[in-house]
Design a protein around this motif. Structure first.
Motif, mmCIF file in Angstrom:
data_model
loop_
_atom_site.group_PDB
_atom_site.id
_atom_site.type_symbol
_atom_site.label_atom_id
_atom_site.label_comp_id
_atom_site.label_asym_id
_atom_site.label_seq_id
_atom_site.Cartn_x
_atom_site.Cartn_y
_atom_site.Cartn_z
ATOM 1 N N SER A 1 0.834 -1.205 0.000
ATOM 2 C CA SER A 1 0.000 0.000 0.000
ATOM 3 C C SER A 1 0.867 1.252 0.000
ATOM 4 O O SER A 1 0.577 2.241 -0.673
ATOM 5 C CB SER A 1 -0.946 -0.063 1.199
ATOM 6 O OG SER A 1 -1.093 1.179 1.796
ATOM 7 N N GLY B 1 1.011 4.130 -3.033
ATOM 8 C CA GLY B 1 0.697 5.523 -2.759
ATOM 9 C C GLY B 1 1.892 6.448 -2.800
ATOM 10 O O GLY B 1 1.745 7.654 -2.672
ATOM 11 N N THR C 1 -0.029 8.272 -9.058
ATOM 12 C CA THR C 1 0.348 9.432 -8.245
ATOM 13 C C THR C 1 1.050 10.516 -9.070
ATOM 14 O O THR C 1 0.779 11.699 -8.887
ATOM 15 C CB THR C 1 1.248 9.023 -7.075
ATOM 16 O OG1 THR C 1 2.284 8.194 -7.583
ATOM 17 C CG2 THR C 1 0.482 8.276 -6.029
ATOM 18 N N ILE D 1 -1.525 12.514 -10.856
ATOM 19 C CA ILE D 1 -2.262 13.435 -9.982
ATOM 20 C C ILE D 1 -1.469 14.727 -9.851
ATOM 21 O O ILE D 1 -1.998 15.830 -9.989
ATOM 22 C CB ILE D 1 -2.508 12.809 -8.590
ATOM 23 C CG1 ILE D 1 -3.428 11.603 -8.715
ATOM 24 C CG2 ILE D 1 -3.126 13.834 -7.649
ATOM 25 C CD1 ILE D 1 -3.671 10.885 -7.415
ATOM 26 N N ALA E 1 -7.772 14.114 -11.952
ATOM 27 C CA ALA E 1 -6.876 13.872 -10.824
ATOM 28 C C ALA E 1 -7.647 13.395 -9.603
ATOM 29 O O ALA E 1 -7.170 12.556 -8.843
ATOM 30 C CB ALA E 1 -6.098 15.134 -10.493
ATOM 31 N N PHE E 2 -8.858 13.933 -9.444
ATOM 32 C CA PHE E 2 -9.651 13.500 -8.291
ATOM 33 C C PHE E 2 -10.127 12.062 -8.471
ATOM 34 O O PHE E 2 -10.167 11.290 -7.518
ATOM 35 C CB PHE E 2 -10.836 14.438 -8.085
ATOM 36 C CG PHE E 2 -10.422 15.818 -7.676
ATOM 37 C CD1 PHE E 2 -10.155 16.096 -6.348
ATOM 38 C CD2 PHE E 2 -10.261 16.828 -8.608
ATOM 39 C CE1 PHE E 2 -9.747 17.361 -5.964
ATOM 40 C CE2 PHE E 2 -9.865 18.087 -8.234
ATOM 41 C CZ PHE E 2 -9.600 18.359 -6.910
ATOM 42 N N GLY F 1 -7.242 10.057 -7.655
ATOM 43 C CA GLY F 1 -7.078 10.054 -6.200
ATOM 44 C C GLY F 1 -8.050 9.092 -5.551
ATOM 45 O O GLY F 1 -7.708 8.351 -4.633
ATOM 46 N N LEU G 1 -6.842 5.602 -6.087
ATOM 47 C CA LEU G 1 -5.717 5.360 -5.189
ATOM 48 C C LEU G 1 -6.198 5.142 -3.760
ATOM 49 O O LEU G 1 -5.776 4.213 -3.065
ATOM 50 C CB LEU G 1 -4.798 6.583 -5.256
ATOM 51 C CG LEU G 1 -3.483 6.515 -4.509
ATOM 52 C CD1 LEU G 1 -2.587 5.508 -5.170
ATOM 53 C CD2 LEU G 1 -2.823 7.886 -4.502
ATOM 54 N N PHE G 2 -7.121 6.005 -3.336
ATOM 55 C CA PHE G 2 -7.632 5.933 -1.966
ATOM 56 C C PHE G 2 -8.330 4.598 -1.738
ATOM 57 O O PHE G 2 -8.100 3.933 -0.725
ATOM 58 C CB PHE G 2 -8.604 7.094 -1.740
ATOM 59 C CG PHE G 2 -9.141 7.180 -0.340
ATOM 60 C CD1 PHE G 2 -8.315 7.524 0.709
ATOM 61 C CD2 PHE G 2 -10.464 6.910 -0.077
ATOM 62 C CE1 PHE G 2 -8.797 7.605 1.998
ATOM 63 C CE2 PHE G 2 -10.962 6.987 1.207
ATOM 64 C CZ PHE G 2 -10.122 7.333 2.245
ATOM 65 N N THR H 1 -5.618 1.673 -1.684
ATOM 66 C CA THR H 1 -4.777 1.644 -0.482
ATOM 67 C C THR H 1 -5.619 1.390 0.759
ATOM 68 O O THR H 1 -5.205 0.665 1.656
ATOM 69 C CB THR H 1 -3.982 2.942 -0.309
ATOM 70 O OG1 THR H 1 -4.884 4.037 -0.370
ATOM 71 C CG2 THR H 1 -2.949 3.104 -1.385
ATOM 72 N N LEU H 2 -6.820 1.965 0.797
ATOM 73 C CA LEU H 2 -7.671 1.741 1.969
ATOM 74 C C LEU H 2 -7.998 0.261 2.088
ATOM 75 O O LEU H 2 -7.922 -0.323 3.175
ATOM 76 C CB LEU H 2 -8.953 2.568 1.855
ATOM 77 C CG LEU H 2 -9.815 2.549 3.106
ATOM 78 C CD1 LEU H 2 -9.159 3.381 4.192
ATOM 79 C CD2 LEU H 2 -11.203 3.086 2.826
#
Lengths: 441, 267, 487
Positions: free
Chosen positions: C405, C409, C436, C439, C457-458, C461, C464-465, C468-469
């Motif tokens: 993770s 990130g 990344t 972004i 980019a959002f 994001g 990615l969020f 990784t979460l």
């Protein structure tokens, strides 16, 4: 219980083959070799890990240290009142000063010296001369000794960044120029000195790479860290006290706990997106402001601080709380009067380490506009320091690293040394704090 | 048979071959002198009990017999311990080979987080005792039978060893230890974490094991020592105070300290 | 009245409340502290908090809501005049209006214009832009009458709102103090009241973690939804081409991210794991005391340093080996930035991460397991491989997932070391780009935040969020389960 008696002596003492302990059998020998092999993998892993560290440190020092020195031309110059008046009359005033300087240098070096070659070596310090004389008109007619930075190529040549072979075809600095530069070095006209401007300067344009310094972004980092410290320490400690001492065991508390451990692992760039979308777009705070950077880094640092603060609180034995409650203190009093002071060294250590992490963080700063290009001046006061556009050390390093001129790479490495000195200091303070105040219960 | 009387009625007083002989053993833990000049002869096919108050050094001495103290950095051992006339602290001795010869069972049952089969097969596998799967199966079955566990687990050899009851876990550890065909079996308070019924089962097993092994058991329970052992050694403050026939120790101790301990005045 | 002066006033009110309530408590106990329920300071603190907390809350809420209300009201003027405005045009005009309003307010503040002059101004009669430029405010275009009207409305509402805010906040402060003052009596449980409020403040601090998560989710979700309105979801999630402007396919970025992460893990896991094994099982005290912190130094180095190391040291070195005319005589690599460069350096960064987590986990395996194995005559390596590692496996898997993770990130190393070209290739010596890096590149510079190029980019994001979460939750769950097993 009958199993054993059903098979008496199936492999009893008679069947046992006696082996001597003093001779090592083949199988054991093989196993010991496997053991040695396995162990050597471990040693190799440690050695590789440590060699990475050595390589990194060597890379940083060998490429970064030159940033702290600069090559200068030392020259004694006398500008007369008439020359000054003539220069100030011209359209390109700095050009006129430049000519004065080049002429004087060429004269000092001998007749057969090409003034253009001199100019290629010393670069264009005309503006510096003009600034000096307009500010100190009383020095006109007097002999003044100047130490002026040379062109970035000459600087690169003496630091080994540029080689003679590489300049064979160059029109900016020819091999003949290099011969002259070597001669000037031998005559003591060109010397090397500590580059204060790197520490005190601000970001500079591509035309004047020699002048670029990290000072302004150090100040930017400082304001950000001030914001982080002021916000994250009280909030982090308050949150930890609640979770460790008061929170009831329920779903809500669980959610907070899971949340904090997850936030600690969210990629830093996501915090940058939060900063951009919330603080800048939604709340309308200014772009590139250290205040916003500080807020973003606060949110990022909070989980770290909460986790270490909770560990520090947990390390205070329950008997202390019991003793306080036993003399009739309220729960709140027992925490604030007894537990918190005892946990303070641990909390401060954790906070410093959290701050050190925040200080080295780059990615979120890029998203909120704190790139190196904006670090053009020192702020005039606290309010400007917080709200005016500024960069921070790591973002400044990033900007230098992504530029074309190689001299900026040297600056980037030098910037890393400055950054690491700060980080090292913070970590040493944290270690000293821990050593000095650590209590074993 | 009535196991509480059995050891007394069957007590064997004839002299047997000496298996382990310790001379002038000193153990230091850093600055602490844990074992002071111990001499002892442990016989084959006998259960020898080490008793004494806690901290007297009986477990420490037991761990010297298969060099388990080697795994503790600060431990230092002097003197000599001979097994079949060979000094186990000789430079040429590999502790790995020694421990195959001198098995050990610990205070708290410590099955590996693997299946019952793998727990027992672990020793034979690492010592290369089986040429193929069939031989390994045979060794595992024999060991589990010796550990008096076969009938209880034969249908679930793939189940995790940690899922057994406390008594079963300890018998599994005994089976695991005997699977490597040791000559000596060391037991460090093997029943201290067990309930009385499980304890009785393990004690009966110990009595059966002595047919094949020299068994050394450390116990804090004098009753247990009296029930299972033929010889008893009493340790106090790192000294071997008295070593004799179990019956003699319990009925007619020569040393005052032994008597005080037996009668419950120290300990 | 500016927030600064409001704060001063309520601060003074609260301090007066403190002094007053303390006096009143003492006099109600006829000067004898033993007759009081709580210590006198608690009565003072009670009044102080009552004067501050509600007033500050009101101030915060009001300051957050007022701009939104103003914006709505001002927007309606512009939309009435130009009903066909899209959201992009609207936000441009709104920026202009805001600038204008700020410029005019500053002019009034500096005394260059009077309030009346400003509100009587008409765009068709005055050259507003010129006048403001004289006063040092630059506007991007000429001012239309609608814009001027909107700016005047803007200034009107905000002046009115600011005044009202000052009244409301000060009134709240006075009221709170007064109530606390009246309640003050020797039998009043001031300590309990103060402690309750303190506890609430502690709870609020703890909730900031939740608010942060909510903030992250909201800022990602809103902008992602906005993006997916402008750009088809299918093309984003399954597009195989990315050029940063018209083609915004996620797959090449995801592939670059995963490829680099895999290389990083291939470097970091064996080294980190063996280092942890050696440190926890073999190393003597002095070796451990030196090597463990030395390795952890690698974890404390900022990622920008690794980025520079990748770009300027590792990349050129790899190029010398694998590039055209390099040491191996192969031509696999054409530039210093490549998947391999970033992957290797990221691997170095992750070594201490893997090793210290694994070290903790290996140390958590009970000593009894080791004793049992040594007691059977196992060598140390047999014990480690066959007993300790299987027992620690779940924890180690958790540690590796956390490392993964981290790798996914990580930003600075890939921004500097991986390159900018989006491609789906298997060659690890080619430059590729990651989620990344994109972004960063889409959101830095002067992009218009309403265009799909910036909004993507959002969405990146968000991707990615979520990834990784997911990894974090799963890994933390495994690690926690593992810890419980031995506790």
């Amino acid at each position: 219980m009958t199993d054993a008696t059903n098979n008496p002596g199936a492999s009893g003492p008679t069947a046992r083959k006696h082996t001597s302990l003093l001779t090592i059998d083949v199988n054991t020998r093989k196993r010991n070799r496997a053991e040695a092999r396995f162990r050597s993998y471990g040693i190799a892993a440690i050695a590789i890990g440590l060699s990475f560290l050595v390589m990194l440190v060597w890379s940083i020092l060998s490429s970064g240290l030159p940033a702290f020195t600069r090559t200068v031309v030392e020259i004694e110059l006398t500008v007369t009142q008439e020359e000054y008046a003539a220069a100030e009359d011209q359209l390109f005033k700095t050009r006129a000063y430049q000519d004065l300087l080049v002429g004087s240098l060429a004269a000092e070096l001998g007749e057969d010296v090409d003034p253009e070659s001199v100019e290629r070596i010393i670069g264009s310090p005309g503006a510096m001369l003009r600034n000096y004389y307009t500010a100190n008109e009383d020095q006109l007619g007097e002999a003044v000794t100047f130490k002026l930075p040379t062109s970035s190529r000459t600087d690169g040549y003496f630091k080994g960044r540029i080689t003679r072979e590489g300049q064979e075809r160059s029109t900016f600095l020819t091999p003949e120029d290099l011969d002259l530069a070597d001669e000037m070095k031998e005559n003591g006209i060109i010397t090397s000195e500590f580059n204060w401007q790197f520490l005190t300067g601000t970001e500079a344009s591509d035309d004047n790479p020699v002048a670029a310094g990290i000072g302004a972004s150090v100040v930017g980092s400082f304001y950000m860290m001030a914001v982080v410290l002021i916000l994250s320490l009280p909030i982090g400690v308050a949150a930890s006290i609640y979770l460790e001492e008061f929170a009831p065991k329920n779903r809500f508390t669980d959610i907070i706990e899971v949340n904090i451990s997850n936030l600690a692992a969210v990629p830093s760039i996501v915090f940058g997106i939060l900063g951009l979308a919330f603080f800048i777009q939604f709340a309308g705070l200014p772009r590139s402001a250290p205040l916003v950077g500080g807020l973003v880094l606060t949110l990022m640092t909070l989980p770290t601080i909460i986790i270490s603060t909770r560990a520090a609180l947990r390390a205070v034995p329950p008997s202390i709380r019991a003793a306080a409650l036993g003399v009739g203190a309220s729960k709140m009093q027992s925490v604030f009067h007894h537990v918190l002071p005892l946990a303070m060294p641990g909390i401060l250590t954790g906070t410093i380490i959290g701050l050190a992490q925040a200080l080295g963080e780059t990615a979120p700063l890029l998203l909120i506009g704190m790139v190196g290009f904006v670090a053009l001046k020192y702020p005039d006061g606290v309010a400007e320091g917080l709200l005016d556009s500024n960069s921070a050390m790591p973002a400044q390093i990033y900007t230098w690293a992504s530029r074309a001129d190689q001299i900026f790479y040297e600056k980037a490495w030098g910037g890393i040394i400055v950054l690491l000195v700060f980080l090292l200091t913070m970590n040493i303070v944290a270690i000293v704090l821990r050593r000095r105040f650590e209590r074993r219960w | 048979m009535d196991m509480y009387d059995a050891p007394h009625t069957e007590r064997d007083v004839e002299q047997k071959e000496v298996k382990i002989s310790a001379r002038g053993v000193q153990v230091y833990y850093g600055e602490t002198h844990a074992i002071k000049d111990v001499d002892v002869d442990i016989e084959d096919n006998t259960v020898t009990a080490f008793i004494g108050p806690s901290g007297c050094g009986k477990s420490t001495f037991l761990r010297c017999l298969n060099r388990m103290n080697d795994t503790i950095d600060i431990a230092r051992i002097e003197g000599e311990i001979l097994i079949d006339g060979e000094n186990i602290y000789d430079k040429r001795v590999d502790p790995v080979q020694l421990r195959a010869k001198v098995g050990m069972v610990f205070q708290k049952a410590n099955p590996f987080p693997k299946s019952i089969y793998d727990n027992v097969a672990y020793g034979p596998k690492i010592h290369g005792m089986a040429k193929n799967k069939a031989e390994l199966d045979e060794i595992v079955e024999k060991a589990l039978r010796r550990g008096a566990l076969w009938d209880e687990v034969k249908d679930r050899l793939d189940a995790s060893g940690t899922g057994l009851s406390g008594g079963q876990q300890q018998r599994l550890c005994i089976a695991r230890a005997v699977a490597t065909e040791p000559e000596v079996l060391l037991m460090d308070e093997p029943c201290s974490a067990l309930d009385p019924i499980a304890t009785a089962q393990v004690e009966e097993l110990i009595d059966e094991l002595k047919a094949n092994y020299s068994v050394v058991i450390v116990t804090h329970s004098m009753q247990q020592a009296a029930r299972v052992s033929q010889k008893t050694a009493f340790f106090h403050l790192g000294n071997l105070v008295e070593f004799d026939e179990t019956g003699t120790i319990f009925t007619n101790p020569r040393d005052k300290r032994t008597e005080s301990y037996i009668t419950g005045r120290i300990g | 009245m500016s927030p600064f002066w409001i704060l001063i006033v309520i601060g003074v009110v609260a301090v007066l409340g403190y002094v007053g309530a303390r006096r009143r408590a003492m006099s109600s106990a006829s000067g004898n502290i033993r007759n009081l329920h709580s210590l006198p300071n608690f009565y003072g603190m009670n009044a102080l908090l009552a004067g501050l907390v509600p007033a500050l809350l009101l101030l915060a809420v009001w300051s957050a809501v007022q701009p939104i209300v103003i914006k709505q009201s001002v927007q309606s003027i512009i939309l009435d005049a130009n009903p066909d405005f899209g959201s992009g045009q609207l936000s441009l005009v709104m920026t202009q209006v805001q600038r204008l309003a700020e410029g005019l307010s500053n002019a009034i503040g500096a005394g260059d214009l009077t309030r009346e002059q400003v509100f009587d101004m008409r765009a068709d009669l005055t050259d507003v832009r010129g006048r403001l430029a004289d006063l040092g405010v630059a506007l991007s275009g000429d001012v239309t009458q609608t814009e001027l009207q909107a700016a005047q409305r803007y200034m009107g509402i905000s002046a009115w709102g600011d005044t009202l805010r000052a009244f409301a906040v000060i009134a709240a402060s006075l009221l709170g103090t007064a109530i606390a003052f009246v309640k003050t009596d020797k039998d009043y449980r001031a300590r309990n009241a103060v402690e309750f409020m303190t506890r609430m403040m502690l709870l609020t601090a703890a909730c900031i973690a939740i608010l942060t998560t909510v903030g992250i989710v909201l800022s990602l979700v809103f902008n992602t939804v906005e993006f997916l309105r402008l750009y088809p979801a299918w093309d984003f999630f399954f597009g195989t081409r990315w050029n940063g402007t018209s083609q915004l396919g996620l797959l090449p970025l995801l592939w670059g991210t995963l490829y680099i992460s895999i290389i990083a893990l291939i470097v970091a896991v064996p080294i980190g794991l063996f280092a942890a094994i050696y440190l926890s099982e073999y190393a003597s005290k002095p070796v451990r005391a030196f090597a463990k912190p030395a390795l952890e130094v690698l974890a404390g180095i900022p990622t920008i340093v690794y980025g520079l190391f990748a770009l300027l040291t590792v990349g050129p070195f790899l190029l010398d080996v694998f590039g055209d005319g390099g040491a191996l005589g192969v031509d696999w690599m054409s530039g210093a930035t490549a998947v391999m460069t970033a992957g290797l350096v990221m691997g170095i960064m992750l070594v201490p991460f893997v090793s210290s987590l694994s070290d903790d986990i290996i140390n958590a395996v009970p000593q009894a397991m080791r004793d049992g194995s040594y007691g059977l005559g196992a060598t140390q390596s047999e014990t480690i491989r066959q007993v300790i590692l299987p027992a620690a496996l779940p924890g180690i898997v958790g540690a590796i997932l956390l490392a993964a993770s981290r790798a996914i990130g990580e930003t600075m190393i890939v921004v500097l070391g991986a390159g900018a070209a989006a491609r789906l290739s298997m060659n690890p010596f080619e430059a590729m780009t990651t989620v990344t890096t994109r972004i960063v590149s889409q959101l830095t510079g002067d992009a218009d935040f309403t265009s799909p190029e910036a909004l993507v980019a959002f969405a990146l994001g968000m991707t990615l969020f979520v990834i990784t979460l997911g990894l974090n939750v799963f890994a933390l769950y495994i690690v926690r389960k593992y810890r419980e097993q031995y506790e």
